[in-house]
Each structure stands twice: as structure tokens, then as C-alpha cells.
Design a protein around this motif. Structure first.
Motif, PDB file in Angstrom:
ATOM      1  N   SER A 153       0.834  -1.199   0.000  1.00  0.00           N
ATOM      2  CA  SER A 153       0.000   0.000   0.000  1.00  0.00           C
ATOM      3  C   SER A 153       0.870   1.250   0.000  1.00  0.00           C
ATOM      4  CB  SER A 153      -0.921   0.006   1.231  1.00  0.00           C
ATOM      5  OG  SER A 153      -0.156   0.009   2.424  1.00  0.00           O
ATOM      6  N   PRO A 154       0.387   2.349  -0.613  1.00  0.00           N
ATOM      7  CA  PRO A 154      -0.819   2.375  -1.439  1.00  0.00           C
ATOM      8  C   PRO A 154      -0.585   1.677  -2.782  1.00  0.00           C
ATOM      9  CG  PRO A 154       0.350   4.450  -1.632  1.00  0.00           C
ATOM     10  CD  PRO A 154       1.121   3.624  -0.611  1.00  0.00           C
ATOM     11  N   SER A 155      -1.630   1.474  -3.546  1.00  0.00           N
ATOM     12  CA  SER A 155      -1.460   0.870  -4.862  1.00  0.00           C
ATOM     13  C   SER A 155      -0.934   1.909  -5.853  1.00  0.00           C
ATOM     14  CB  SER A 155      -2.769   0.270  -5.372  1.00  0.00           C
ATOM     15  OG  SER A 155      -3.793   1.232  -5.353  1.00  0.00           O
ATOM     16  N   THR A 213       3.448  -0.850  -5.880  1.00  0.00           N
ATOM     17  CA  THR A 213       2.960   0.517  -5.714  1.00  0.00           C
ATOM     18  C   THR A 213       3.472   1.321  -6.898  1.00  0.00           C
ATOM     19  OG1 THR A 213       2.905   0.501  -3.298  1.00  0.00           O
ATOM     20  CG2 THR A 213       3.113   2.653  -4.372  1.00  0.00           C
TER      21      THR A 213
END
Lengths: 113, 117
Positions: free
Chosen positions: B7-9, B112
Motif C-alpha cells: 500500500s498504497p497501490s 505501488t
């Protein structure tokens, strides 16, 4: 820096054709792995070859490790659209009880109907 | 979850800002790796953790890059004063760390995607 060169970089073929992807290095590796990566995802391991001269088959995919353990090839028979993706070879060197991978430059395959 | 999560993507940031990327490895995996992948290219090794051993930082491209791992769980990759050339997908992988001889299998997260404007 040990580099793994893959060829070709790009390949666009029609369904049913055969193809071969090559992975070459000047270095010897303990094993060589092949991965396939689809957009937005991480690479997924297809196979690990360990012994020089080893040949492994996974359905329509045939993997070969060179006798000197420096190069490898991936042959796909009767390619299908589902084979589309980025194919990566990676040379493994043991580090402790894990492995450090050196990745190739990648071959992007597109199979069309 | 059963797999490696990140995370985040997606992360969009401005040049000069710091960013922190997170990786949750597969439970029980002692080894954790960070890679960078530029558009359409292969993976570039950044850093590797295994158990309590000192991390292998040999792939970090500059001192703006650093990473930490808490025990055998979560890892964070920090990029300070981001530059446009840092734009890439950052992938994390974990492995059991129990197979010798180059047979240890790495399992990758989805990555990410970092964009530095």
C-alpha cells in the motif's frame, strides 16, 4: 553488475504459432527462474531450473537451462491469447537460506486471435 | 490475506516530497525484498532483509532511499526528496528463507505505482 539479456524484447504473434524466448548471461547462477507478469500485478513464478542441461515442461511451455548454467530458453508451443504478458528470467544466487535474484530485461509477448 | 500486500497501490507526489511505501509479507516468511520496475522493463533489486541479519542495501540507488523492517513482518520503503526519475512501480516480495541453493521461491505483491510530478 551481472546482467541477464533477454531476446527478443517484444514479440507479437498470432494464436497457434510457436515462439522461443532467450535469456543469456556471462555469469553462472545456482538456478534460473522464469516469471510471467501481467499488467498491474507482480511477477508469478513459472518454473525453476537448477541443473545444467535440464529441461522442464509445463503444459505448452518448455524451459531449458544451458549446460554451463549461464543461459536459458523458454519455448511456447501453439501460443494462446492467455499467454500474453511480460516474461522475465531471473538468475538466483543463494544468500543464507534465501536467494538473491538478478532479473533479465524482459520479453513482452502479445498473442492475438 | 494469503499473499503479499502493498500500500498504497498508487501514489502521486510532487518533486521534492518524501514518500513511504508499505509491504506486508506472507506470514512466516523470513526474507523480504524490494525491487523497482521502470515502465516495461525488468526488476531492479533495491534491498533485502532476512531474519535478524543486517539488510543487504547494495541495490539502493542513492542515500535518498532507505527501508526498514519490523522483525519478520511489515517493511516500509522511504524515498526522500523525490525526483522525477524515481517514478516507477515498486515491488515487494517475500520468501520462506528455508531453501538453500537458489531454490527459495519469492512471492510478489502487486506493487505501488509511484508518479513524481
Amino acid at each position: 553488475t551481472q546482467l541477464l539479456e533477454q531476446s527478443p524484447q517484444f514479440l507479437s504473434i498470432q494464436e497457434g504459432e510457436n515462439l522461443t524466448v532467450y535469456c543469456n548471461s556471462s555469469s553462472v547462477f545456482s538456478s534460473l527462474q522464469w516469471y510471467r507478469q501481467e499488467p498491474g500485478e507482480g511477477p508469478v513464478l513459472l518454473v525453476t531450473v537448477v541443473t545444467g542441461g535440464e529441461v522442464k515442461k509445463l503444459k505448452r511451455l518448455t524451459f531449458q537451462f544451458g549446460d554451463a548454467r549461464k543461459d536459458s530458453s523458454l519455448h511456447i508451443t501453439a501460443a494462446q491469447p492467455g499467454d500474453t504478458g511480460l516474461y522475465l528470467c531471473a538468475g538466483a544466487r543463494p544468500t543464507g537460506t534465501a536467494s538473491k535474484l538478478t532479473f533479465g530485461t524482459g520479453t513482452r509477448l502479445q498473442v492475438t486471435l | 490475506g494469503a499473499g503479499v500486500s502493498q500500500s498504497p497501490s498508487n501514489k502521486v507526489t510532487e518533486k521534492g516530497k518524501d514518500v513511504e511505501l508499505r509491504c506486508d509479507p506472507i506470514s512466516g516468511h523470513t526474507a523480504l525484498y524490494w525491487y523497482r520496475q521502470r515502465l516495461g522493463q525488468g526488476l531492479e533489486f533495491l534491498i533485502y532483509f532476512q531474519g535478524n541479519s543486517a539488510p543487504d542495501k547494495s541495490g539502493l540507488p542513492s542515500d535518498r532511499f532507505s527501508a526498514e523492517r519490523t522483525g519478520e513482518s511489515v517493511s516500509t520503503l522511504t524515498i526522500q526528496r523525490t525526483q522525477q526519475e524515481d517514478s516507477a512501480v515498486y515491488l515487494c516480495a517475500s520468501s520462506p528463507g528455508t531453501s538453500g541453493g537458489g531454490l527459495d521461491t519469492q512471492y510478489f505483491g502487486p506493487g505501488t505505482r509511484l508518479t513524481v510530478l
